[in-house]
Design an enzyme around this catalytic site. Structure first.
Site, short mmCIF file in Angstrom:
data_model
loop_
_atom_site.label_atom_id
_atom_site.label_comp_id
_atom_site.label_asym_id
_atom_site.label_seq_id
_atom_site.Cartn_x
_atom_site.Cartn_y
_atom_site.Cartn_z
N ALA A 44 0.86 -1.19 0.00
CA ALA A 44 0.00 0.00 0.00
C ALA A 44 0.89 1.22 0.00
O ALA A 44 1.58 1.49 0.98
CB ALA A 44 -0.92 0.01 1.22
N GLY A 83 -4.36 6.74 4.08
CA GLY A 83 -4.73 8.12 4.34
C GLY A 83 -3.73 9.03 3.65
O GLY A 83 -3.45 8.89 2.48
N MET A 85 -0.70 9.53 5.31
CA MET A 85 0.37 9.42 6.28
C MET A 85 1.53 8.55 5.87
O MET A 85 2.67 8.87 6.15
CB MET A 85 -0.19 8.89 7.60
CG MET A 85 -0.73 9.97 8.48
SD MET A 85 -0.63 9.44 10.17
CE MET A 85 1.12 9.19 10.36
N GLY A 86 1.30 7.40 5.29
CA GLY A 86 2.42 6.50 5.13
C GLY A 86 2.17 5.32 4.23
O GLY A 86 1.34 5.38 3.33
N VAL A 142 2.40 0.74 3.73
CA VAL A 142 2.31 -0.59 4.33
C VAL A 142 3.14 -1.55 3.50
O VAL A 142 3.03 -1.56 2.26
CB VAL A 142 0.86 -1.08 4.42
CG1 VAL A 142 0.81 -2.50 5.00
CG2 VAL A 142 0.03 -0.15 5.29
N LYS A 169 3.75 -1.14 9.02
CA LYS A 169 3.18 0.17 8.74
C LYS A 169 4.21 1.23 9.12
O LYS A 169 4.70 1.26 10.26
CB LYS A 169 1.91 0.33 9.56
CG LYS A 169 1.14 1.62 9.37
CD LYS A 169 -0.15 1.53 10.19
CE LYS A 169 -1.00 2.79 10.08
NZ LYS A 169 -2.24 2.69 10.87
N ASP A 227 -14.40 5.04 11.01
CA ASP A 227 -14.25 5.06 9.55
C ASP A 227 -14.59 3.70 8.95
O ASP A 227 -13.87 3.17 8.12
CB ASP A 227 -12.83 5.47 9.17
CG ASP A 227 -12.71 5.81 7.68
OD1 ASP A 227 -13.73 6.20 7.07
OD2 ASP A 227 -11.61 5.68 7.11
#
Length: 533
Positions: free
Chosen positions: A94, A98, A100-101, A103, A120, A214
């Site tokens: 991934a 979002g 942020m980062g 995977v 992560k 979410d």
């Protein structure tokens, strides 16, 4: 920010939360004739292809990638073969969760048996932010409180020698909820069984005082265990303690931005910034169930976020059965195929009781929804077991009909015996009375017995009608005549004549292919069956 710039950002933020297959249709509807606007949004999406991915939502659907499968686009923090403490990077699965980062799939060494983990890490621009480690630590603490087979295990949180925070979690070989259900052409009853399992997972989370905040199909993965589907709810990283008064519809991020809900699955209170509680998760589950059943969400999301917020706050969702009838013919055909349901019976399958369930979860006021995920799941199982629903009307007749449905065969046999006994009972009573008053009482008892037998058989006829069992409908209607001792059809009560006419129309339709418009009475909401002696 200019209005054009604001609209561009809103459209982009809505598009990235949609499955890739839905983006083109969304942009065509939202942008209309503004081709420049659409082209700009598409370019933004093309340069940021992973922005919709959250934590483990893009774990591989079926194990390792095929040879030659390209790595996700965009700059990478790690490369295959890199070592992060005791984890060896296999591949990036991934590019972003979002904003942020990333995977990665990795292998943990130093154990008796190597295990695959999801690693992560923050993206390059966030790796030096100390608040990222704090957030990962908080997520670890959240997941550590929840021990459920439907929630990924968290193994470790730490920092690399270069100071990069990471979170090591259970790696899930799963497929997004909707993708799995549609690929396997899962029937509606099977979808409901799977959804009830998701409610069980959320019950556990809510008992630990955690609201997910979410919930959406991309955050629910389906694995197979011994050939049976098993759901996993992921991405609790944006969750809030359900009793935290500071919990808001959008959670603050380390960069001062926001990571919140996905607006097309968000509750009215989330969209208005009133906070996140477990009731918001119930609403999101209602949207997911609606989409599982209908193939579409309850509200038109091809709008700017402010317009969508007002729509959710003020408009009632279209009933699932009506939503299906409004779809284009090809969409109807595809949705029926994906559910293993004949197109002709799709709307009737969704009608009445089944659609009451998501509509209760989608009520505007939190207190009007299911009080818990457990109550939601129980109502799903009640429907599957032909029991009276919490979402159903309070009328005594409705609950009696559900009881009769569950015990139809024993009741049918009892009704037949009752008809046979009526004559004997009445005869015995008549022979036993001598006075006029006693004879009148006997007549009243006779009428009461006839009425009860009639009502039982007519209710059975309605149940058999729902099952499209015409021979049993006819048999039950004939038993109604016997119960009232009325050989003439024209002397039977109105509701009996109406059902008999519908039965005749149904036989004509199935035999000769006539397209007859039937009048559908809302039987469930009646408080009693009309009886005319």
């Amino acid at each position: 920010m200019s209005n054009d710039h604001q609209r561009l950002n809103e459209l982009f933020n809505q598009a990235v939360n949609l499955p890739e297959s839905e983006r083109s249709g969304f942009l065509a509807k939202a942008c209309g004739a503004d081709t420049d606007l659409r082209r700009t949004v598409e370019e933004m999406l093309a340069h940021d292809p992973g922005v919709t991915q959250t934590m483990a939502a893009t774990h591989p659907d079926s194990g390792p990638p095929e040879p030659g499968t390209p790595e996700p686009a965009g700059p990478s923090v790690f490369s295959p073969g890199d070592t992060v403490d005791k984890y060896t990077i296999t591949r990036r699965v991934a590019p972003k969760f979002g904003a942020m980062g990333e995977v990665y799939e990795a292998t943990e060494t130093g154990l008796d048996e190597e295990r695959r983990v999801a690693l992560k890490v923050p993206c390059s621009s966030k790796k030096d932010d100390p608040r990222t480690l704090e957030m990962f630590t908080a997520e670890k603490q959240t997941l550590s409180r929840m021990q459920h087979p439907g929630i990924p295990k968290v193994y470790n949180v730490g920092t690399t020698e270069d100071g990069i925070p990471y979170l090591a979690m259970e790696f899930i070989d799963g497929e997004h909820l909707l993708d799995y259900c549609n690929r396997t052409c899962m029937t509606i009853p099977k979808r409901l069984e799977l959804f009830a399992m998701i409610c069980d997972i959320m019950r556990h989370a809510h008992l630990k005082l955690e609201a997910h905040s979410d919930l959406k199909p991309a955050n629910i993965l389906v694995c197979e265990e011994h050939g049976e589907p098993r759901p996993m709810v992921i991405d609790f990283g944006v969750s809030k303690p359900s009793q935290d008064p500071s919990a808001s519809g959008r959670d603050e991020m380390p960069n001062g931005g926001t990571l919140g809900f996905t607006h097309v699955y968000a509750s009215p209170e989330q969209l208005s910034g009133q906070g996140t509680e477990t009731a918001s998760d119930i609403y999101s589950l209602g949207v997911i169930l609606y989409e599982l059943l209908v193939g579409k969400r309850p509200f038109d999301e091809a709008r700017l976020q402010q317009e969508f917020k007002e729509l959710v706050a003020n408009a009632e969702p279209i009933t699932p059965s009506t939503r299906v009838t409004q779809l284009a013919p090809q969409d109807k055909s595809d949705i029926a195929r994906d559910r293993g349901t004949p197109l002709a019976s799709l709307a009737s399958t969704l009608r009445s009781e089944l659609e009451w369930i998501p509509l209760k979860a989608l009520r505007k006021k939190p207190e009007d929804r299911y009080e818990s995920a457990s109550a939601f799941g129980k109502d799903i199982r009640r429907y599957l077991n032909h029991e009276a629903l919490e979402a159903g009307p309070e009328s005594q007749l409705y609950r009696q009909r559900k009881w009769l449905r569950r015990h139809r065969f024993s009741v049918g046999a009892s009704a037949a015996v009752a008809i046979a006994l009526i004559a004997g009972i009445v005869a015995s009573i008549l022979f036993a009375v001598e006075a006029t008053n006693a004879q009148a009482d006997a007549e009243r008892q006779k009428e009461s017995a006839q009425r009860q037998s009639y009502m039982a058989n007519f209710t059975l006829a309605k149940i058999y009608e729902e099952d499209a069992d015409s021979p049993r409908v006819l048999e039950s209607l004939e038993d109604c005549q016997k119960a009232l001792q009325t050989p003439s059809s024209s002397s039977m009560p109105f509701e009996w004549q109406h059902l008999r006419a519908k039965l005749d129309d149904s036989i004509l339709t199935s035999t000769f292919g006539f397209d007859l418009n039937e009048f559908e009475s809302n039987w469930e909401t009646h408080d009693a069956i009309a009886f005319h002696p």
